[in-house]
Scaffold this motif. Sequence first.
Motif, PDB file in Angstrom:
ATOM      1  N   ASN A 159       0.805  -1.217   0.000  1.00 21.27           N
ATOM      2  CA  ASN A 159       0.000   0.000   0.000  1.00 21.27           C
ATOM      3  C   ASN A 159       0.841   1.271   0.000  1.00 21.27           C
ATOM      4  OD1 ASN A 159       0.913  -0.144   2.641  1.00 21.27           O
ATOM      5  ND2 ASN A 159      -1.004   0.603   3.518  1.00 21.27           N
ATOM      6  N   ASP A 160       2.164   1.137   0.018  1.00 24.92           N
ATOM      7  CA  ASP A 160       3.105   2.247  -0.136  1.00 24.92           C
ATOM      8  C   ASP A 160       2.870   3.373   0.876  1.00 24.92           C
ATOM      9  OD1 ASP A 160       5.349   3.357  -1.373  1.00 24.92           O
ATOM     10  OD2 ASP A 160       4.170   4.513  -2.806  1.00 24.92           O
ATOM     11  N   GLY A 161       2.408   3.006   2.054  1.00 26.04           N
ATOM     12  CA  GLY A 161       2.229   3.994   3.112  1.00 26.04           C
ATOM     13  C   GLY A 161       0.885   4.692   3.128  1.00 26.04           C
ATOM     14  N   TRP A 162       0.021   4.418   2.157  1.00 20.57           N
ATOM     15  CA  TRP A 162      -1.306   5.042   2.131  1.00 20.57           C
ATOM     16  C   TRP A 162      -2.189   4.424   3.211  1.00 20.57           C
ATOM     17  CZ3 TRP A 162      -3.469   8.804  -1.197  1.00 20.57           C
ATOM     18  CH2 TRP A 162      -2.553   9.336  -2.146  1.00 20.57           C
ATOM     19  N   MET A 163      -3.075   5.245   3.767  1.00 15.51           N
ATOM     20  CA  MET A 163      -4.018   4.795   4.777  1.00 15.51           C
ATOM     21  C   MET A 163      -5.431   5.217   4.375  1.00 15.51           C
ATOM     22  SD  MET A 163      -1.980   3.313   6.963  1.00 15.51           S
ATOM     23  CE  MET A 163      -2.786   3.186   8.563  1.00 15.51           C
ATOM     24  N   VAL A 164      -6.402   4.738   5.137  1.00 19.05           N
ATOM     25  CA  VAL A 164      -7.795   5.124   4.919  1.00 19.05           C
ATOM     26  C   VAL A 164      -8.342   5.663   6.233  1.00 19.05           C
ATOM     27  CG1 VAL A 164     -10.108   4.373   4.248  1.00 19.05           C
ATOM     28  CG2 VAL A 164      -8.099   3.367   3.160  1.00 19.05           C
ATOM     29  N   GLY A 165      -8.998   6.825   6.161  1.00 21.93           N
ATOM     30  CA  GLY A 165      -9.563   7.421   7.364  1.00 21.93           C
ATOM     31  C   GLY A 165     -10.665   8.383   7.019  1.00 21.93           C
ATOM     32  N   GLU A 166     -11.053   9.173   7.988  1.00 22.49           N
ATOM     33  CA  GLU A 166     -12.108  10.160   7.774  1.00 22.49           C
ATOM     34  C   GLU A 166     -11.623  11.200   6.775  1.00 22.49           C
ATOM     35  OE1 GLU A 166     -15.736  12.072   8.115  1.00 22.49           O
ATOM     36  OE2 GLU A 166     -15.138  10.079   8.770  1.00 22.49           O
ATOM     37  N   PHE A 167     -12.459  11.502   5.788  1.00 20.97           N
ATOM     38  CA  PHE A 167     -12.074  12.400   4.706  1.00 20.97           C
ATOM     39  C   PHE A 167     -12.102  13.857   5.136  1.00 20.97           C
ATOM     40  CE2 PHE A 167     -13.160  14.207   0.337  1.00 20.97           C
ATOM     41  CZ  PHE A 167     -11.870  14.083  -0.143  1.00 20.97           C
ATOM     42  N   LEU A 168     -13.115  14.252   5.886  1.00 24.95           N
ATOM     43  CA  LEU A 168     -13.269  15.635   6.338  1.00 24.95           C
ATOM     44  C   LEU A 168     -13.710  15.661   7.795  1.00 24.95           C
ATOM     45  CD1 LEU A 168     -15.332  17.039   3.310  1.00 24.95           C
ATOM     46  CD2 LEU A 168     -12.894  17.388   3.732  1.00 24.95           C
ATOM     47  N   PRO A 169     -12.857  15.916   8.721  1.00 28.64           N
ATOM     48  CA  PRO A 169     -11.394  15.938   8.658  1.00 28.64           C
ATOM     49  C   PRO A 169     -10.840  14.529   8.846  1.00 28.64           C
ATOM     50  CG  PRO A 169     -12.102  16.513  10.855  1.00 28.64           C
ATOM     51  CD  PRO A 169     -13.364  16.273  10.049  1.00 28.64           C
ATOM     52  N   PRO A 170      -9.514  14.359   8.858  1.00 31.02           N
ATOM     53  CA  PRO A 170      -8.957  13.008   9.012  1.00 31.02           C
ATOM     54  C   PRO A 170      -9.248  12.423  10.391  1.00 31.02           C
ATOM     55  CG  PRO A 170      -7.234  14.674   9.147  1.00 31.02           C
ATOM     56  CD  PRO A 170      -8.469  15.382   8.700  1.00 31.02           C
ATOM     57  N   ALA A 171      -9.447  11.108  10.442  1.00 31.53           N
ATOM     58  CA  ALA A 171      -9.683  10.419  11.708  1.00 31.53           C
ATOM     59  C   ALA A 171      -8.378  10.288  12.472  1.00 31.53           C
ATOM     60  CB  ALA A 171     -10.271   9.035  11.434  1.00 31.53           C
ATOM     61  N   PRO A 172      -8.443  10.213  13.796  1.00 28.08           N
ATOM     62  CA  PRO A 172      -7.210  10.090  14.586  1.00 28.08           C
ATOM     63  C   PRO A 172      -6.489   8.766  14.389  1.00 28.08           C
ATOM     64  CG  PRO A 172      -9.157   9.883  15.969  1.00 28.08           C
ATOM     65  CD  PRO A 172      -9.639  10.322  14.630  1.00 28.08           C
ATOM     66  N   ILE A 173      -7.241   7.711  14.051  1.00 31.04           N
ATOM     67  CA  ILE A 173      -6.607   6.392  13.899  1.00 31.04           C
ATOM     68  C   ILE A 173      -7.021   5.797  12.558  1.00 31.04           C
ATOM     69  CG2 ILE A 173      -6.229   4.118  14.910  1.00 31.04           C
ATOM     70  CD1 ILE A 173      -7.128   5.250  17.584  1.00 31.04           C
ATOM     71  N   PRO A 174      -6.337   6.148  11.462  1.00 29.66           N
ATOM     72  CA  PRO A 174      -6.664   5.546  10.156  1.00 29.66           C
ATOM     73  C   PRO A 174      -6.201   4.098  10.094  1.00 29.66           C
ATOM     74  CG  PRO A 174      -4.742   6.968   9.977  1.00 29.66           C
ATOM     75  CD  PRO A 174      -5.249   7.131  11.387  1.00 29.66           C
ATOM     76  N   VAL A 175      -6.677   3.387   9.104  1.00 31.47           N
ATOM     77  CA  VAL A 175      -6.314   1.984   8.917  1.00 31.47           C
ATOM     78  C   VAL A 175      -5.713   1.805   7.529  1.00 31.47           C
ATOM     79  CG1 VAL A 175      -8.147   1.222  10.471  1.00 31.47           C
ATOM     80  CG2 VAL A 175      -8.589   1.359   8.021  1.00 31.47           C
TER      81      VAL A 175
END
Length: 218
Positions: free
Chosen positions: A32-48
Amino acid sequence: MRRAFAPAILVLCLCSSAGAGDFAFSGFDLDNDGWMVGEFLPPAPIPVAPVHQSPGGYVETADIDIGNWTGYIAPAKFLGNWVQAHVHDITFDTRIQESDGVPYVYLVVEGGGLRISPFGAPPVDNVWTSYVFHTLSAAGWVYTNDGITPGGPVSPADFIAVMSNVTAFRISSDWHTGPDLVDLDNVRLVASPEPGTLGLIATGLAALPVLLRRRRRA
């Protein structure tokens, strides 16, 4: 055959050493080359981490219980001073399972306490779609509001402020109200070489006829 390919090899080497091409790129061939998934607006504190799909080399995410609106979060190599790096385009490929069929935010770029975005029609369902967004002017960019309603046009001064100090870059992974899958591939910040390196490339090209004459004499 070797003589025919020699000039082309020389030109490619000159361009590569001059630094032309990408400021940052993720092709997801291996992970995944360092990409994460989280809240879009705003970012979540703990992305996955998104799911890496292989073969194929892309990342995938579904709606997850992480917030109201999910997005792909870029790693640190995509951040920084895009103006100084001569970044002129953001490009990426995406594939969605289903959309609401209405314009949403494509992506978010943050910097200097500001958040800006381009808006537009969703990708076609179940088809890989390529996007290009220009970063040399504020045309087509708006202040990010709620992700559904576009804000006002970004001023040139604010646009430069953001692009000169990019602290966050996210790509939407949520085009549908309800469960959906969103794939991402080939994320690229396309940059031009600095003016000085263009001169080096031109010098190398000018030298080709001389090198070819020497090869013929030899």
